[in-house]
Design a protein around this motif. Structure first.
Motif, PDB file in Angstrom:
ATOM      1  N   UNK A 294       0.832  -1.203   0.000  1.00 37.01           N
ATOM      2  CA  UNK A 294       0.000   0.000   0.000  1.00 37.01           C
ATOM      3  C   UNK A 294       0.872   1.262   0.000  1.00 37.01           C
ATOM      4  N   UNK A 295       1.864   1.281   0.893  1.00 39.10           N
ATOM      5  CA  UNK A 295       2.742   2.450   0.970  1.00 39.10           C
ATOM      6  C   UNK A 295       3.495   2.643  -0.337  1.00 39.10           C
ATOM      7  N   UNK A 296       3.879   1.526  -0.952  1.00 43.50           N
ATOM      8  CA  UNK A 296       4.623   1.584  -2.209  1.00 43.50           C
ATOM      9  C   UNK A 296       3.774   2.232  -3.303  1.00 43.50           C
ATOM     10  N   UNK A 297       2.509   1.849  -3.366  1.00 43.67           N
ATOM     11  CA  UNK A 297       1.617   2.440  -4.376  1.00 43.67           C
ATOM     12  C   UNK A 297       1.378   3.927  -4.122  1.00 43.67           C
TER      13      UNK A 297
ATOM     14  N   UNK B 153       8.092   3.306  -9.813  1.00 45.58           N
ATOM     15  CA  UNK B 153       9.323   3.760  -9.162  1.00 45.58           C
ATOM     16  C   UNK B 153      10.108   4.724 -10.047  1.00 45.58           C
ATOM     17  N   UNK B 154      10.651   5.772  -9.402  1.00 47.01           N
ATOM     18  CA  UNK B 154      11.566   6.681 -10.103  1.00 47.01           C
ATOM     19  C   UNK B 154      12.670   7.053  -9.122  1.00 47.01           C
ATOM     20  N   UNK B 155      13.884   6.641  -9.424  1.00 48.00           N
ATOM     21  CA  UNK B 155      14.976   6.874  -8.484  1.00 48.00           C
ATOM     22  C   UNK B 155      15.267   8.367  -8.373  1.00 48.00           C
ATOM     23  N   UNK B 156      15.245   8.906  -7.155  1.00 49.77           N
ATOM     24  CA  UNK B 156      15.514  10.340  -6.978  1.00 49.77           C
ATOM     25  C   UNK B 156      16.977  10.690  -7.245  1.00 49.77           C
TER      26      UNK B 156
ATOM     27  N   UNK C  80      19.276   8.808  -9.598  1.00 54.49           N
ATOM     28  CA  UNK C  80      19.747   8.626 -10.974  1.00 54.49           C
ATOM     29  C   UNK C  80      18.608   8.624 -11.985  1.00 54.49           C
ATOM     30  N   UNK C  81      17.381   8.668 -11.508  1.00 58.98           N
ATOM     31  CA  UNK C  81      16.258   8.701 -12.444  1.00 58.98           C
ATOM     32  C   UNK C  81      15.863   7.338 -12.979  1.00 58.98           C
ATOM     33  N   UNK C  82      16.536   6.296 -12.501  1.00 59.43           N
ATOM     34  CA  UNK C  82      16.235   4.949 -12.956  1.00 59.43           C
ATOM     35  C   UNK C  82      14.795   4.561 -12.640  1.00 59.43           C
ATOM     36  N   UNK C  83      14.233   3.719 -13.487  1.00 59.62           N
ATOM     37  CA  UNK C  83      12.838   3.363 -13.331  1.00 59.62           C
ATOM     38  C   UNK C  83      12.601   1.967 -12.785  1.00 59.62           C
ATOM     39  N   UNK C  84      13.674   1.309 -12.351  1.00 55.54           N
ATOM     40  CA  UNK C  84      13.481  -0.043 -11.821  1.00 55.54           C
ATOM     41  C   UNK C  84      14.075  -0.154 -10.427  1.00 55.54           C
ATOM     42  N   UNK C  85      13.375  -0.903  -9.576  1.00 53.33           N
ATOM     43  CA  UNK C  85      13.840  -1.066  -8.204  1.00 53.33           C
ATOM     44  C   UNK C  85      13.615  -2.490  -7.742  1.00 53.33           C
ATOM     45  N   UNK C  86      14.450  -2.914  -6.832  1.00 53.52           N
ATOM     46  CA  UNK C  86      14.179  -4.138  -6.111  1.00 53.52           C
ATOM     47  C   UNK C  86      13.147  -3.805  -5.051  1.00 53.52           C
ATOM     48  N   UNK C  87      12.027  -4.462  -5.110  1.00 53.27           N
ATOM     49  CA  UNK C  87      10.985  -4.219  -4.117  1.00 53.27           C
ATOM     50  C   UNK C  87      11.138  -5.233  -2.993  1.00 53.27           C
TER      51      UNK C  87
ATOM     52  N   UNK D  34       9.985  -7.132   0.112  1.00 52.06           N
ATOM     53  CA  UNK D  34       8.663  -7.446   0.655  1.00 52.06           C
ATOM     54  C   UNK D  34       8.595  -7.317   2.174  1.00 52.06           C
ATOM     55  N   UNK D  35       9.737  -7.480   2.814  1.00 51.42           N
ATOM     56  CA  UNK D  35       9.708  -7.494   4.277  1.00 51.42           C
ATOM     57  C   UNK D  35      10.100  -6.171   4.891  1.00 51.42           C
ATOM     58  N   UNK D  36      10.574  -5.258   4.080  1.00 53.39           N
ATOM     59  CA  UNK D  36      10.919  -3.941   4.610  1.00 53.39           C
ATOM     60  C   UNK D  36      10.337  -2.880   3.703  1.00 53.39           C
ATOM     61  N   UNK D  37       9.944  -1.769   4.307  1.00 55.71           N
ATOM     62  CA  UNK D  37       9.342  -0.683   3.537  1.00 55.71           C
ATOM     63  C   UNK D  37      10.454   0.124   2.882  1.00 55.71           C
ATOM     64  N   UNK D  38      11.074  -0.505   1.900  1.00 54.73           N
ATOM     65  CA  UNK D  38      12.272   0.063   1.303  1.00 54.73           C
ATOM     66  C   UNK D  38      12.371  -0.397  -0.146  1.00 54.73           C
ATOM     67  N   UNK D  39      12.681   0.537  -1.028  1.00 53.64           N
ATOM     68  CA  UNK D  39      12.962   0.172  -2.416  1.00 53.64           C
ATOM     69  C   UNK D  39      14.419   0.482  -2.711  1.00 53.64           C
ATOM     70  N   UNK D  40      15.056  -0.408  -3.473  1.00 53.65           N
ATOM     71  CA  UNK D  40      16.448  -0.173  -3.833  1.00 53.65           C
ATOM     72  C   UNK D  40      16.574  -0.090  -5.341  1.00 53.65           C
ATOM     73  N   UNK D  41      17.144   1.022  -5.802  1.00 56.78           N
ATOM     74  CA  UNK D  41      17.295   1.254  -7.235  1.00 56.78           C
ATOM     75  C   UNK D  41      18.187   0.177  -7.860  1.00 56.78           C
ATOM     76  N   UNK D  42      17.742  -0.407  -8.958  1.00 62.97           N
ATOM     77  CA  UNK D  42      18.518  -1.445  -9.644  1.00 62.97           C
ATOM     78  C   UNK D  42      19.790  -0.848 -10.244  1.00 62.97           C
ATOM     79  N   UNK D  43      19.701   0.383 -10.735  1.00 64.29           N
ATOM     80  CA  UNK D  43      20.829   0.991 -11.443  1.00 64.29           C
ATOM     81  C   UNK D  43      21.939   1.447 -10.512  1.00 64.29           C
TER      82      UNK D  43
END
Ligand SMILES: [Zn+2]
Length: 122
Positions: A27-30, A37-40, A42-49, A51-60
């Motif tokens: 829910x928080x992710x949406x 996702x948009x990395x603040x 590098x601007x990358x559009x993909x992230x590792x989501x 599931x167990x932590x409210x954290x996204x990590x930019x793939x790039x």
């Protein structure tokens, strides 16, 4: 206040959705990335989501973005599912939003619920 929109319209749906940590994080992710996702950094559009932590990590670039930053949940050490349960019970008591009934809580009531959590989470 961000992170309010798109709540289920029944108590039943609310409990289904927010009974697990993964559901709360989703829910928080949406809310955080309505257009994806948009990395603040590098601007990358993909992230590792995660599931167990409210954290996204930019793939790039590996930059990590907290999904709770700027929300009432920021800095809490308690499970998100616990806070959403508090909000759900508050909404039931304030709005007469009882199981099965289609009476979505008013925005102001949702905001009050979030305020309550914000105070408790300090
Ligand atoms: Zn990045």
């Amino acid at each position: 206040m961000s992170g309010i929109g798109d709540l289920p319209s029944t108590q039943w749906e609310f409990e289904q959705r927010f009974s697990t940590e993964a559901g709360c994080i989703e829910y928080l992710r949406r809310q955080r990335w309505p257009d994806g996702f948009r990395c603040p950094r590098c601007g990358g559009g993909r992230a590792w989501a995660l599931r167990r932590r409210a954290l996204d990590q930019c793939v790039s670039c590996g930059h990590q973005v907290s999904l709770t930053a700027g929300t009432v949940f920021h800095g809490t050490r308690k499970p998100l599912a616990l806070w959403f349960r508090v909000i759900g019970q508050f909404l039931v008591s304030k709005s007469g939003w009882l199981g099965g009934g289609r009476l979505p809580p008013a925005r102001a009531q949702v905001r009050d619920g979030l305020d309550l959590v914000a105070q408790a989470a300090q």
